[in-house]
Design a protein around this motif. Structure first.
Motif, PDB file in Angstrom:
ATOM      1  N   VAL A 153       0.848  -1.201   0.000  1.00 27.02           N
ATOM      2  CA  VAL A 153       0.000   0.000   0.000  1.00 27.02           C
ATOM      3  C   VAL A 153       0.881   1.248   0.000  1.00 27.02           C
ATOM      4  CG1 VAL A 153      -1.685   1.327   1.318  1.00 27.02           C
ATOM      5  CG2 VAL A 153      -1.942  -1.150   1.112  1.00 27.02           C
ATOM      6  N   GLY A 154       1.919   1.251   0.852  1.00 27.87           N
ATOM      7  CA  GLY A 154       2.822   2.387   0.901  1.00 27.87           C
ATOM      8  C   GLY A 154       3.617   2.571  -0.374  1.00 27.87           C
ATOM      9  N   LEU A 155       4.075   1.459  -0.947  1.00 26.21           N
ATOM     10  CA  LEU A 155       4.868   1.531  -2.175  1.00 26.21           C
ATOM     11  C   LEU A 155       4.067   2.084  -3.340  1.00 26.21           C
ATOM     12  CD1 LEU A 155       6.934  -1.789  -2.208  1.00 26.21           C
ATOM     13  CD2 LEU A 155       7.734   0.513  -1.736  1.00 26.21           C
ATOM     14  N   LEU A 189      12.219   3.893   4.146  1.00 22.29           N
ATOM     15  CA  LEU A 189      11.079   3.941   3.240  1.00 22.29           C
ATOM     16  C   LEU A 189       9.962   4.831   3.775  1.00 22.29           C
ATOM     17  CD1 LEU A 189       9.833   2.910   0.634  1.00 22.29           C
ATOM     18  CD2 LEU A 189       9.109   0.854   1.840  1.00 22.29           C
ATOM     19  N   SER A 190       9.619   4.659   5.049  1.00 22.15           N
ATOM     20  CA  SER A 190       8.526   5.450   5.632  1.00 22.15           C
ATOM     21  C   SER A 190       8.918   6.913   5.779  1.00 22.15           C
ATOM     22  CB  SER A 190       8.124   4.864   6.989  1.00 22.15           C
ATOM     23  OG  SER A 190       9.240   4.807   7.863  1.00 22.15           O
ATOM     24  N   MET A 192      13.482   0.258   0.052  1.00 23.94           N
ATOM     25  CA  MET A 192      12.651  -0.791  -0.550  1.00 23.94           C
ATOM     26  C   MET A 192      13.453  -2.064  -0.757  1.00 23.94           C
ATOM     27  SD  MET A 192      10.226   0.845  -3.478  1.00 23.94           S
ATOM     28  CE  MET A 192      10.534   2.571  -3.734  1.00 23.94           C
ATOM     29  N   GLY A 193      14.660  -1.901  -1.317  1.00 21.41           N
ATOM     30  CA  GLY A 193      15.500  -3.064  -1.581  1.00 21.41           C
ATOM     31  C   GLY A 193      15.895  -3.810  -0.323  1.00 21.41           C
ATOM     32  N   GLY A 230      -2.602  -4.041  -3.636  1.00 20.77           N
ATOM     33  CA  GLY A 230      -2.179  -3.035  -4.596  1.00 20.77           C
ATOM     34  C   GLY A 230      -3.360  -2.330  -5.250  1.00 20.77           C
ATOM     35  N   SER A 231      -4.379  -3.105  -5.648  1.00 13.94           N
ATOM     36  CA  SER A 231      -5.575  -2.499  -6.247  1.00 13.94           C
ATOM     37  C   SER A 231      -6.306  -1.617  -5.242  1.00 13.94           C
ATOM     38  CB  SER A 231      -6.510  -3.599  -6.759  1.00 13.94           C
ATOM     39  OG  SER A 231      -5.894  -4.367  -7.771  1.00 13.94           O
ATOM     40  N   MET A 232      -6.369  -2.079  -3.997  1.00 12.59           N
ATOM     41  CA  MET A 232      -7.018  -1.297  -2.953  1.00 12.59           C
ATOM     42  C   MET A 232      -6.250  -0.001  -2.698  1.00 12.59           C
ATOM     43  SD  MET A 232      -8.166  -2.654   0.812  1.00 12.59           S
ATOM     44  CE  MET A 232      -9.011  -4.027   0.028  1.00 12.59           C
ATOM     45  N   ALA A 233      -4.919  -0.092  -2.744  1.00 11.96           N
ATOM     46  CA  ALA A 233      -4.098   1.101  -2.517  1.00 11.96           C
ATOM     47  C   ALA A 233      -4.369   2.152  -3.587  1.00 11.96           C
ATOM     48  CB  ALA A 233      -2.620   0.715  -2.512  1.00 11.96           C
ATOM     49  N   ILE A 234      -4.407   1.735  -4.853  1.00  8.11           N
ATOM     50  CA  ILE A 234      -4.645   2.692  -5.940  1.00  8.11           C
ATOM     51  C   ILE A 234      -6.020   3.324  -5.789  1.00  8.11           C
ATOM     52  CG2 ILE A 234      -5.012   2.894  -8.426  1.00  8.11           C
ATOM     53  CD1 ILE A 234      -2.829   0.857  -8.851  1.00  8.11           C
TER      54      ILE A 234
END
Length: 507
Positions: free
Chosen positions: A287-289, A349-350, A379-380, A414-418
């Motif tokens: 979600v964050g990414l 990242l945060s 991220m990595g 991912g779909s929920m995040a967008i």
């Protein structure tokens, strides 16, 4: 007891003397599947012009692939066990390649959409099946390094996709967006067929038809509702019905799958605390990414008026940083575990995702690249170790089911995040636009002075207000997207708690 358990989890060395060449072949196959989608994302306007299609219809080029892949992911565990993971990987990559060929010769928007659905049926399972194969051929004490290399495909392909797509469309033809995948996929097919040995096959395993119907219905309706909720309206009859179907079939799925010997979705995996924790943290990180993946191109192209090619080039250093750090973090994971890597990576990242809330219309690119590079390092460092920690806690015979389940959950996340971030961005941009407009009235002498001195019309001032409001809305959305990342930091410590408990139980 601990040593004995570890030995039973290792693949027999006499059956798979070297895993590096098969691993490279698998990575190539995964890379081409992910690259294909990132190529198409920025080509929608071009495709709409070529076919004379509407925005709503051509969007199905993306939606059709997403729904097909979401529906097919759950069968990964069953098909891998029943057919053999090598055979199923070759089948999936062959279907994907055939779909790419059909896309390249499409003569209308309808045929392109049908070809994309076929492509999605193959491409949807390539990532989960490739992860499962890695666990079949790589010893557990080297799995971190292997998954770090494999993870490069998941992170680098979306970064180079926009740039490559822009060049192909500008200098060649939209058909090359699909043609370019075919030779790479054929090479991966050849390499896998000669380098990878087949896994054990369980011919007694039966297919769970009811479970598949329920999970496919729930996943498809949920993914479609999430991808169209903002455009159609979350309170519309269509979206409400889809969400109702998704939730009701999901609840029925839990009831039907409970106690089954060969469920299509092994919900008992969630009884494994470490696996569940890994899926939860990975979903929150996803979600964050997606804040960066989704918002940054909008900011660069719509606010700073950069082309798709230039946008891809600016984002390239972040991808390179991720690519460098992933195998390094995998190697470190094998030595020091998930907690140090997770803490350092998530902190970077945060914190840097939060820093992006300070974006302005004229944010310098040097500052932006610096922030994104260190964000890529974060991220990595954290992505693959968190996922690997959960998969390592699963019994070897359940790796296929665990891979499909975790990939399906992340796709929904991912779909929920967008969907959520799009809604927040629109609402905050509208709020800021109204707030700015309140101070710009016809009876304000300063407005006329600015207009006369600079030659600006009211329509130009309105455009400037819209740009500023959208920029502030994007900044607010970055702030929101950093919250799940901050939440993940304390959750990482739970990996240690469970590890200590497991060790105590063994003793």
């Amino acid at each position: 007891m601990g040593n004995k358990l570890t030995q039973t989890e290792l693949p027999p060395k006499e059956k798979q003397p070297s895993f590096w060449l098969p691993l490279i072949a698998i990575i190539i196959g995964a890379f081409v599947a992910i690259l294909n989608n990132s190529l198409i994302n920025v080509a929608i306007p071009k495709l709409m012009t070529v076919f004379g299609s509407t925005q709503d219809k051509i969007q199905w080029v993306l939606t059709g692939y997403m729904l097909a892949s979401g529906v097919i992911i759950p069968i990964t565990g069953y098909a891998g066990d029943r057919l053999g993971y090598k055979r199923f990987f070759l089948l999936a990559l062959s279907v994907f390649t055939f779909g790419a060929f059909l896309c390249s010769i499409a003569w209308s928007d309808t045929t392109l959409i049908i070809a994309r659905v076929i492509q999605g049926l193959g491409g949807g399972v390539i990532m989960p099946i490739s992860m499962a194969i890695i666990y079949k051929i790589v010893p557990r004490d080297q799995i971190g390094m292997a998954l770090g290399l494999w993870g490069i495909s998941a992170m680098v392909a979306p970064a180079i996709g926009p740039t490559l797509s822009g060049y192909l469309i500008e200098w060649f033809s939209w058909r090359f967006l699909f043609v370019i995948n075919i030779p790479v996929a054929l090479f991966a097919l050849f390499m896998v067929s000669i380098l990878l040995k087949e896994t054990e096959v369980d011919k007694t395993k039966t297919f769970d038809y009811m479970g598949f119907f329920l999970v496919a219905t729930s996943a498809a309706t949920l993914l479609y509702a999430l991808s169209n909720g903002n455009s159609v309206g979350w309170r519309s009859f269509e979206i409400v019905c889809l969400l109702y179907i998704a939730v009701s079939t999901g609840i029925l799925l839990i009831w039907v799958e409970k106690g089954k010997s060969n469920p299509i979705i092994d919900l008992d995996l969630f009884k494994n605390f470490t696996f569940t924790l890994s899926v939860v943290v990975s979903s929150l990180v996803t979600v964050g990414l997606f804040g960066g993946i989704f918002l940054m191109p909008i900011f660069l192209q719509n606010i700073q008026q950069m082309s798709a090619v230039d946008t891809g080039l600016l984002l390239m250093p972040q991808a390179i940083a991720m690519a460098i750090m992933m195998p390094i973090s995998g190697k470190l994971f094998d030595k020091i575990g998930v907690i140090p890597l997770g803490l350092v990576g998530l902190t970077l990242l945060s914190g840097l995702s939060y820093a992006l809330h300070a974006l302005t219309i004229d944010t310098p690119h040097s500052w932006l690249i610096t922030i994104l590079v260190f964000r890529g390092i974060g991220m990595g460092l954290c992505m693959m170790p968190i996922s690997t920690a959960g998969m390592n806690a699963v019994e070897p015979r359940k790796v296929g089911n665990a891979s499909s389940l975790s990939n399906l959950v992340r796709q929904v996340a991912g779909s929920m995040a967008i969907a959520i971030l799009t809604m927040i961005m629109q609402k905050r941009a509208s709020f800021h636009g109204s707030h700015i407009a309140e101070n710009i009235t016809l009876d304000n002498p300063a407005i006329f002075q600015v207009g006369e001195s600079s030659g600006l019309s009211f329509s130009t001032i309105g455009s400037m207000i819209q740009l500023e409001a959208t920029t502030r809305g994007i900044g607010d959305t970055f702030w929101v997207s950093s919250l799940p990342l901050f939440l993940c930091i304390p959750l990482v410590f739970l990996f240690r708690k469970r590890k200590e408990q497991s060790f105590a139980n063994e003793k």
